[in-house]
Design a protein around this motif. Structure first.
Motif, short mmCIF file in Angstrom:
data_model
loop_
_atom_site.label_atom_id
_atom_site.label_comp_id
_atom_site.label_asym_id
_atom_site.label_seq_id
_atom_site.Cartn_x
_atom_site.Cartn_y
_atom_site.Cartn_z
N PRO A 97 0.80 -1.23 0.00
CA PRO A 97 0.00 0.00 0.00
C PRO A 97 0.83 1.28 0.00
N LYS A 98 2.12 1.17 0.36
CA LYS A 98 2.99 2.35 0.40
C LYS A 98 3.62 2.61 -0.97
N PRO A 99 4.02 3.84 -1.25
CA PRO A 99 4.79 4.11 -2.47
C PRO A 99 6.10 3.32 -2.45
N THR A 100 6.44 2.71 -3.57
CA THR A 100 7.69 1.96 -3.69
C THR A 100 8.48 2.49 -4.87
N VAL A 101 9.76 2.72 -4.65
CA VAL A 101 10.64 3.26 -5.69
C VAL A 101 11.84 2.33 -5.81
N CYS A 102 12.14 1.89 -7.02
CA CYS A 102 13.25 0.98 -7.25
C CYS A 102 14.44 1.77 -7.80
N ALA A 103 15.60 1.60 -7.18
CA ALA A 103 16.83 2.29 -7.60
C ALA A 103 17.76 1.25 -8.24
N VAL A 104 17.87 1.29 -9.56
CA VAL A 104 18.58 0.24 -10.30
C VAL A 104 19.96 0.74 -10.70
N ASN A 105 20.99 0.01 -10.25
CA ASN A 105 22.36 0.42 -10.51
C ASN A 105 23.12 -0.56 -11.40
N GLY A 106 22.42 -1.57 -11.92
CA GLY A 106 23.08 -2.57 -12.76
C GLY A 106 22.05 -3.48 -13.39
N ALA A 107 22.50 -4.63 -13.87
CA ALA A 107 21.60 -5.54 -14.59
C ALA A 107 20.48 -6.07 -13.68
N ILE A 109 17.82 -8.92 -14.34
CA ILE A 109 17.60 -9.95 -15.36
C ILE A 109 16.68 -11.04 -14.82
N ALA A 110 15.82 -11.57 -15.70
CA ALA A 110 14.91 -12.67 -15.37
C ALA A 110 14.11 -12.31 -14.13
N GLY A 111 14.11 -13.17 -13.11
CA GLY A 111 13.36 -12.85 -11.90
C GLY A 111 13.76 -11.55 -11.27
N GLY A 112 15.02 -11.15 -11.45
CA GLY A 112 15.49 -9.89 -10.89
C GLY A 112 14.79 -8.67 -11.44
N LEU A 113 14.21 -8.79 -12.65
CA LEU A 113 13.50 -7.65 -13.24
C LEU A 113 12.21 -7.34 -12.50
N PHE A 114 11.68 -8.31 -11.75
CA PHE A 114 10.38 -8.08 -11.13
C PHE A 114 10.45 -7.21 -9.89
N PHE A 115 11.64 -7.02 -9.31
CA PHE A 115 11.79 -5.96 -8.31
C PHE A 115 11.48 -4.61 -8.94
N VAL A 116 11.84 -4.47 -10.21
CA VAL A 116 11.61 -3.23 -10.96
C VAL A 116 10.14 -3.11 -11.37
N LEU A 117 9.65 -4.14 -12.05
CA LEU A 117 8.30 -4.06 -12.61
C LEU A 117 7.22 -3.94 -11.53
N ALA A 118 7.45 -4.53 -10.37
CA ALA A 118 6.44 -4.49 -9.30
C ALA A 118 6.49 -3.20 -8.48
N SER A 119 7.49 -2.36 -8.72
CA SER A 119 7.61 -1.09 -8.00
C SER A 119 6.80 0.00 -8.69
N ASP A 120 6.44 1.03 -7.92
CA ASP A 120 5.60 2.12 -8.45
C ASP A 120 6.38 3.07 -9.34
N LEU A 121 7.61 3.37 -8.95
CA LEU A 121 8.46 4.30 -9.70
C LEU A 121 9.83 3.66 -9.84
N HIS A 174 14.02 3.10 -20.79
CA HIS A 174 13.42 4.41 -20.48
C HIS A 174 12.40 4.80 -21.53
N ARG A 175 12.74 4.62 -22.79
CA ARG A 175 11.80 4.95 -23.86
C ARG A 175 10.55 4.08 -23.79
N ALA A 176 10.71 2.85 -23.32
CA ALA A 176 9.57 1.92 -23.23
C ALA A 176 8.74 2.11 -21.97
N GLY A 177 9.17 2.99 -21.07
CA GLY A 177 8.42 3.22 -19.85
C GLY A 177 8.71 2.23 -18.73
N ILE A 178 9.68 1.34 -18.94
CA ILE A 178 10.08 0.44 -17.87
C ILE A 178 10.80 1.22 -16.78
N ILE A 179 11.60 2.19 -17.22
CA ILE A 179 12.29 3.10 -16.31
C ILE A 179 11.66 4.48 -16.45
#
Length: 249
Positions: A97-107, A109-121, A174-179
């Protein structure tokens, strides 16, 4: 600062808490790591003092997904456990329920991408890369990651990432809206963005988030319940082990 195995909380004031992924060396996913992550997100989501959450990594690789050397030897209970972890961990983040922001500093990949996709920003530096390599390692998608991907990726990017298995760079993401934001200091920028999001009325934020994601969350929960009631033959197919070996070698 508080910590659980491979996860560390950092308090940045104003209700902003950073949850640092620290399973060395590349935040490879395990069932225990994912269930611990789910428990941390749930606890932060229920804490009235927390206004926003930042997800970050201690390493140059944000998260490489499964450890293929380890995963190729999974027996049936281990396969079921990692599927449960993937479903529970990323659903809990997607449903937080809280705002979630993912800070990505490297690759990521695979399951690791879902930390990104499941975050709000999502904030990333330009060195990061993003991919869904499951098709290359002979494993399809558990319902949680699958439905989160469907809800957060446009159809063409879903097709490209899932059916090729090859990563894209940060500019393309970034262009695709993933970032959402490109910044060479992603953690600092993510904390700044989290402060902004944390100023929103929390009950309203949670309500609107549920309006957006409720249908997907309900589908994931229902499918998880149905699958838990029926016997299965595990996650992997007869192609998986050899495909993982090719990726490793």
């Amino acid at each position: 600062m508080t910590s659980r195995a491979n996860l560390t909380r950092k308090d940045h004031g104003d209700g902003v808490v950073e949850l640092v992924l620290g399973r060395a060396p590349v935040n490879a996913l395990s069932a225990i790591f994912l269930m611990d992550f789910a428990a941390e997100i749930e606890a932060l989501g229920q804490d009235d003092a927390v206004r926003a959450i930042v997800i970050s990594s201690n390493f140059k690789v944000f998260s490489a997904g499964l450890d293929l050397r380890e995963a190729q030897a999974f027996d049936l209970p281990q396969q079921n456990a990692i599927v449960e972890g993937l479903n529970a961990g990323f659903l809990k983040l997607f449903d937080c329920p809280k705002p979630t922001v993912c800070a990505v500093n490297g690759a990521a990949i695979a399951g690791g991408l879902f930390f990104v996709l499941a975050s709000d920003l999502r904030v990333s530096n330009t060195k990061a890369s993003f991919g869904l390599a499951e098709v290359r390692v002979g494993a399809d998608f558990p319902v949680g990651p699958l439905e989160i991907a469907r809800a957060t990726l446009d159809p063409n990017m879903l097709r490209r990432l899932m059916l090729t298995g090859f990563p894209i760079d940060a500019e393309t993401a970034h262009r695709a809206g993933i970032i959402d934001v490109l910044d060479e200091t992603p953690i600092e920028k993510a904390i700044s963005e989290a402060r902004k999001l944390g100023k929103n009325p929390p009950k309203t934020y949670a309500s609107i988030k549920r309006q957006i994601r409720g249908e997907t969350i309900t589908l994931i929960e229902r499918t998880m319940q149905e699958q838990a009631k029926t016997p299965n033959n595990g996650w992997f197919s007869d192609e998986t082990k050899s495909a993982m070996q090719r990726m490793i070698g």
